[in-house]
Design a protein around this motif. Structure first.
Motif, mmCIF file in Angstrom:
data_model
loop_
_atom_site.group_PDB
_atom_site.id
_atom_site.type_symbol
_atom_site.label_atom_id
_atom_site.label_comp_id
_atom_site.label_asym_id
_atom_site.label_seq_id
_atom_site.Cartn_x
_atom_site.Cartn_y
_atom_site.Cartn_z
ATOM 1 N N GLY A 20 0.811 -1.218 0.000
ATOM 2 C CA GLY A 20 0.000 0.000 0.000
ATOM 3 C C GLY A 20 0.844 1.267 0.000
ATOM 4 N N CYS A 21 2.106 1.157 0.415
ATOM 5 C CA CYS A 21 2.981 2.333 0.501
ATOM 6 C C CYS A 21 3.601 2.672 -0.846
ATOM 7 C CB CYS A 21 4.081 2.097 1.527
ATOM 8 S SG CYS A 21 5.358 0.956 0.962
ATOM 9 N N GLY A 22 3.415 1.802 -1.851
ATOM 10 C CA GLY A 22 3.971 2.077 -3.178
ATOM 11 C C GLY A 22 5.232 1.285 -3.482
ATOM 12 N N GLN A 23 5.831 0.678 -2.459
ATOM 13 C CA GLN A 23 7.009 -0.162 -2.694
ATOM 14 C C GLN A 23 6.538 -1.601 -2.934
ATOM 15 O OE1 GLN A 23 10.598 1.438 -0.142
ATOM 16 N NE2 GLN A 23 8.953 0.858 1.230
ATOM 17 N N ARG A 24 7.492 -2.429 -3.273
ATOM 18 C CA ARG A 24 7.178 -3.839 -3.524
ATOM 19 C C ARG A 24 7.861 -4.719 -2.475
ATOM 20 N NH1 ARG A 24 5.341 -6.620 -7.957
ATOM 21 N NH2 ARG A 24 5.345 -4.823 -9.348
ATOM 22 N N GLY A 25 7.116 -5.710 -1.988
ATOM 23 C CA GLY A 25 7.722 -6.736 -1.134
ATOM 24 C C GLY A 25 8.082 -6.291 0.272
ATOM 25 N N CYS A 26 7.361 -5.278 0.806
ATOM 26 C CA CYS A 26 7.621 -4.845 2.189
ATOM 27 C C CYS A 26 7.331 -5.984 3.177
ATOM 28 C CB CYS A 26 6.702 -3.687 2.560
ATOM 29 S SG CYS A 26 7.094 -2.164 1.710
ATOM 30 N N VAL A 27 7.948 -5.922 4.354
ATOM 31 C CA VAL A 27 7.693 -6.919 5.404
ATOM 32 C C VAL A 27 6.182 -7.058 5.623
ATOM 33 C CG1 VAL A 27 8.186 -7.605 7.785
ATOM 34 C CG2 VAL A 27 9.821 -6.187 6.559
ATOM 35 N N GLU A 28 5.490 -5.908 5.616
ATOM 36 C CA GLU A 28 4.036 -5.921 5.843
ATOM 37 C C GLU A 28 3.301 -6.871 4.901
ATOM 38 O OE1 GLU A 28 1.801 -2.234 6.759
ATOM 39 O OE2 GLU A 28 0.690 -2.627 4.922
ATOM 40 N N THR A 29 3.776 -6.958 3.640
ATOM 41 C CA THR A 29 3.084 -7.806 2.659
ATOM 42 C C THR A 29 3.320 -9.293 2.924
ATOM 43 O OG1 THR A 29 4.901 -7.858 1.042
ATOM 44 C CG2 THR A 29 3.346 -6.012 0.883
#
Ligand SMILES: [Zn+2]
Length: 335
Positions: A182-191
């Motif tokens: 949701g922040c616009g980056q790819r593959g964040c820990v959150e995902t």
């Protein structure tokens, strides 16, 4: 003795779907019942800020008829807030960017407004009245729809240079093949670790026919797996659900262990829907995180606690008002 009848404030916790209201006194006691109302969306899917302000005004009016309220309202918001101006800078769940929400409430309701991001408010509540009362260095962590937190260092809330410290959930683990965040980056820990990621992993297990139990549970929900279903399957001994949750816990512990190694924290307080839904999940993190801590002292002394309130962010919204008015908790605020 503090004048209990006077030290009451209306607190509001605005999430992506609902707004929760409660009257809370300076001892952290809820007066009466909490009230939950849906956030209205406009035709374009953007949350209606004017409608929300009216909702707050109405709740204030009703509350004033019941108790002697401070002329103030404390707000917790599910996004980045400029605390100085009250502006909601970026709130993805409401599709808000640069909404002067604090000022709108102040002008319409004629009361002082304290507004901040939900994780910060939750950390304040834990420091003032909760598990972290008297603790010098701790990290508040939410595992729910999202994954993130807020820091409390040297006896005070710590916001960093822009007030956005604690966004450890948005460190990409896989910026090439990961899912969009949701922040616009790819593959964040959150995902990988938040509620939607747990549901998605459950869905994958179902697609690969790894769990009959998940398939049975999802059958009542148009074959759509939810995070609570994965926990339910786990409780019943399902191997696929166990693999999913152990992987999530591994990633959380790796991530939070790095924070403890960096900051030498005394405590981690775990809240949010996923943590509140499972006592086992928090206990397992408490055990497993020891494997990621560098020092004997940290492995021995680190405390892992659960969220102390039904909704710590709501309690923190009230605490923010008390702290700013010099009633209680003023020394806990950011410098
Ligand atoms: Zn992200």
């Amino acid at each position: 003795m503090p004048n209990k009848a006077y030290n009451c404030v209306l607190a509001v916790d605005i999430g992506g779907t609902n707004a929760r209201f409660g009257i809370i006194d300076a001892n952290g006691e809820l007066i009466g019942e909490m009230n939950t109302l849906p956030v209205t969306l406009r035709a374009d899917g953007v949350a209606d800020e004017v409608e929300l302000v009216e909702l707050i005004r109405h709740q204030l009016k009703q509350a004033t008829q019941r108790v002697d309220l401070l002329p103030a309202v404390g707000i917790s918001l599910c996004g980045n807030v400029d605390r100085a101006t009250g502006e909601a800078v970026l709130v993805p769940n409401l599709h808000w960017r640069n909404v002067p929400f604090g000022r709108m409430i102040q002008e319409r309701c004629g009361v002082e407004v304290q507004i901040a991001t939900d994780v910060r408010q939750a950390a304040l509540a834990e420091a003032l009245w909760g598990a972290a009362s008297g603790v010098r260095n701790f990290l508040w962590v939410t595992v729910g729809t999202g994954y993130g937190g807020y820091l409390f260092l040297n006896g005070r809330l710590y916001g960093g240079s822009h007030g956005f410290a604690g966004n450890f959930g948005h460190t990409p683990l896989d910026e090439v093949d990961g899912y969009m965040c949701g922040c616009g980056q790819r593959g964040c820990v959150e995902t990988f670790v938040a509620g939607p990621a747990i549901a998605r992993a459950g869905q994958l297990a179902l697609a690969k026919e790894q769990s009959q139990l998940l398939a049975d549970l999802a059958a009542s929900n148009q074959d759509e797996v939810t995070a609570p279903m994965v926990f339910e399957a786990f409780e019943a001994g399902d191997k696929a659900a166990q693999r999913i949750l152990e992987r999530v816990i591994f990633l959380i512990c790796q991530n939070l262990g790095a924070a403890v190694n960096l900051l030498d924290l005394d405590m981690i307080v775990l809240g949010g829907g996923v943590c509140n839904g499972s006592e086992w999940f928090v206990k397992r993190i408490d055990q497993r995180i020891r494997d990621f801590l560098e020092t004997v002292e940290a492995r021995r002394d680190l405390q892992v606690a659960r969220e102390s309130f039904v909704d710590s962010a709501l309690w923190g919204a009230a605490a923010d008002v008390f702290a700013h008015r010099g009633i209680v908790g003023t020394s806990l605020l950011e410098t």
